[in-house]
Design a protein around this motif. Structure first.
Motif, mmCIF file in Angstrom:
data_model
loop_
_atom_site.group_PDB
_atom_site.id
_atom_site.type_symbol
_atom_site.label_atom_id
_atom_site.label_comp_id
_atom_site.label_asym_id
_atom_site.label_seq_id
_atom_site.Cartn_x
_atom_site.Cartn_y
_atom_site.Cartn_z
ATOM 1 N N LEU A 4 19.864 -23.793 18.344
ATOM 2 C CA LEU A 4 19.123 -23.566 17.100
ATOM 3 C C LEU A 4 18.080 -22.473 17.253
ATOM 4 C CD1 LEU A 4 18.372 -27.281 16.162
ATOM 5 C CD2 LEU A 4 20.149 -25.822 15.233
ATOM 6 N N PRO A 5 17.881 -21.666 16.227
ATOM 7 C CA PRO A 5 16.769 -20.720 16.250
ATOM 8 C C PRO A 5 15.450 -21.491 16.192
ATOM 9 C CG PRO A 5 18.211 -20.337 14.343
ATOM 10 C CD PRO A 5 18.701 -21.551 15.048
ATOM 11 N N ARG A 6 14.400 -20.904 16.731
ATOM 12 C CA ARG A 6 13.088 -21.565 16.742
ATOM 13 C C ARG A 6 12.575 -21.856 15.331
ATOM 14 N NH1 ARG A 6 10.794 -22.874 21.094
ATOM 15 N NH2 ARG A 6 10.781 -21.734 23.035
ATOM 16 N N SER A 7 13.042 -21.106 14.355
ATOM 17 C CA SER A 7 12.568 -21.310 12.985
ATOM 18 C C SER A 7 13.122 -22.588 12.347
ATOM 19 C CB SER A 7 12.936 -20.105 12.116
ATOM 20 O OG SER A 7 14.336 -19.942 12.097
ATOM 21 N N VAL A 8 14.189 -23.144 12.921
ATOM 22 C CA VAL A 8 14.784 -24.367 12.384
ATOM 23 C C VAL A 8 14.073 -25.565 12.999
ATOM 24 C CG1 VAL A 8 16.884 -25.763 12.231
ATOM 25 C CG2 VAL A 8 17.014 -23.286 12.008
ATOM 26 N N ARG A 9 13.578 -26.421 12.135
ATOM 27 C CA ARG A 9 12.909 -27.642 12.585
ATOM 28 C C ARG A 9 13.874 -28.810 12.500
ATOM 29 N NH1 ARG A 9 8.064 -25.667 9.545
ATOM 30 N NH2 ARG A 9 6.711 -24.836 11.171
ATOM 31 N N VAL A 10 13.627 -29.810 13.327
ATOM 32 C CA VAL A 10 14.435 -31.025 13.329
ATOM 33 C C VAL A 10 13.505 -32.180 12.998
ATOM 34 C CG1 VAL A 10 15.934 -32.543 14.678
ATOM 35 C CG2 VAL A 10 15.944 -30.066 15.108
ATOM 36 N N LEU A 37 14.197 -29.707 1.205
ATOM 37 C CA LEU A 37 15.592 -30.038 1.429
ATOM 38 C C LEU A 37 16.464 -28.799 1.638
ATOM 39 C CD1 LEU A 37 17.630 -32.366 1.480
ATOM 40 C CD2 LEU A 37 17.750 -32.200 -0.996
ATOM 41 N N TYR A 38 16.094 -27.683 1.022
ATOM 42 C CA TYR A 38 16.911 -26.464 1.056
ATOM 43 C C TYR A 38 16.417 -25.449 2.084
ATOM 44 C CZ TYR A 38 18.489 -28.631 -3.209
ATOM 45 O OH TYR A 38 18.985 -29.525 -4.114
ATOM 46 N N SER A 39 15.629 -25.878 3.044
ATOM 47 C CA SER A 39 15.012 -24.988 4.031
ATOM 48 C C SER A 39 15.962 -24.583 5.149
ATOM 49 C CB SER A 39 13.801 -25.684 4.646
ATOM 50 O OG SER A 39 14.231 -26.864 5.313
ATOM 51 N N GLY A 40 17.048 -25.334 5.339
ATOM 52 C CA GLY A 40 17.941 -25.087 6.473
ATOM 53 C C GLY A 40 17.525 -25.889 7.695
ATOM 54 N N HIS A 41 16.453 -26.687 7.577
ATOM 55 C CA HIS A 41 16.050 -27.560 8.670
ATOM 56 C C HIS A 41 17.042 -28.713 8.780
ATOM 57 C CE1 HIS A 41 12.533 -25.183 8.964
ATOM 58 N NE2 HIS A 41 11.910 -25.692 7.915
ATOM 59 N N LEU A 42 17.018 -29.412 9.906
ATOM 60 C CA LEU A 42 17.907 -30.546 10.134
ATOM 61 C C LEU A 42 17.151 -31.846 9.906
ATOM 62 C CD1 LEU A 42 19.623 -29.369 13.445
ATOM 63 C CD2 LEU A 42 20.409 -29.033 11.106
ATOM 64 N N PHE A 43 17.766 -32.757 9.184
ATOM 65 C CA PHE A 43 17.170 -34.056 8.881
ATOM 66 C C PHE A 43 18.058 -35.126 9.505
ATOM 67 C CE2 PHE A 43 16.094 -31.030 5.572
ATOM 68 C CZ PHE A 43 14.711 -31.072 5.633
ATOM 69 N N VAL A 44 17.498 -35.875 10.446
ATOM 70 C CA VAL A 44 18.266 -36.817 11.264
ATOM 71 C C VAL A 44 17.939 -38.251 10.855
ATOM 72 C CG1 VAL A 44 18.769 -37.547 13.632
ATOM 73 C CG2 VAL A 44 18.157 -35.154 13.161
ATOM 74 N N PHE A 45 18.988 -39.058 10.701
ATOM 75 C CA PHE A 45 18.850 -40.452 10.305
ATOM 76 C C PHE A 45 19.651 -41.318 11.269
ATOM 77 C CE2 PHE A 45 18.714 -37.691 6.642
ATOM 78 C CZ PHE A 45 17.551 -38.089 6.006
ATOM 79 N N ILE A 46 19.028 -42.399 11.736
ATOM 80 C CA ILE A 46 19.689 -43.327 12.656
ATOM 81 C C ILE A 46 19.869 -44.660 11.939
ATOM 82 C CG2 ILE A 46 19.514 -44.529 14.882
ATOM 83 C CD1 ILE A 46 17.819 -42.212 15.893
#
Length: 119
Positions: A4-10, A37-46
């Motif tokens: 991932l690029p540094r600009s992408v947050r998780v 929601l449309y930022s391109g960041h990753l949203f993780v759900f467990i």
């Protein structure tokens, strides 16, 4: 996915998610936390049993949903503040989480940084 690029947050949801939720249901959970929601960041759900994980992201005009189920073992949530609705991970932590590694037990070396020069 992990390069991932540094600009992408998780962002990891700290509360278990209902894995029956699809794109719209998970998107609603993201919006409830006032995240873009449309930022391109990753949203993780467990999942509640911690044997399933979903990762939602926006990519060029559409949502992408990554879904993984462990056949044996559980995904280990990192330790976060009890009142925090989301936790922020880096790409390495996400990779470990998806591999089933207990992030809390991993000890990283302190990051090196150059000493400040005396003025």
């Amino acid at each position: 996915m992990i390069g991932l690029p540094r600009s992408v947050r998780v962002y990891l949801a700290t509360e278990p998610a209902d894995m029956r939720k699809g794109f719209d249901g998970l998107a609603r959970l993201v919006e409830d936390q006032a995240l873009d929601l449309y930022s391109g960041h990753l949203f993780v759900f467990i999942s509640r049993r911690a044997d399933r994980v979903k990762v939602l992201t926006w990519d060029r005009g559409g949502f992408v949903l990554y879904y993984k189920r462990l056949e044996r073992g559980r995904f280990q949530r990192p330790v976060v503040a009890p009142d925090a609705p989301v936790a922020t991970l880096d790409a390495g932590q996400l990779a470990m989480l998806l591999d089933g590694v207990d992030i809390a037990r991993v000890r990283r070396n302190r990051a090196w940084s150059p000493r400040a020069r005396a003025a």
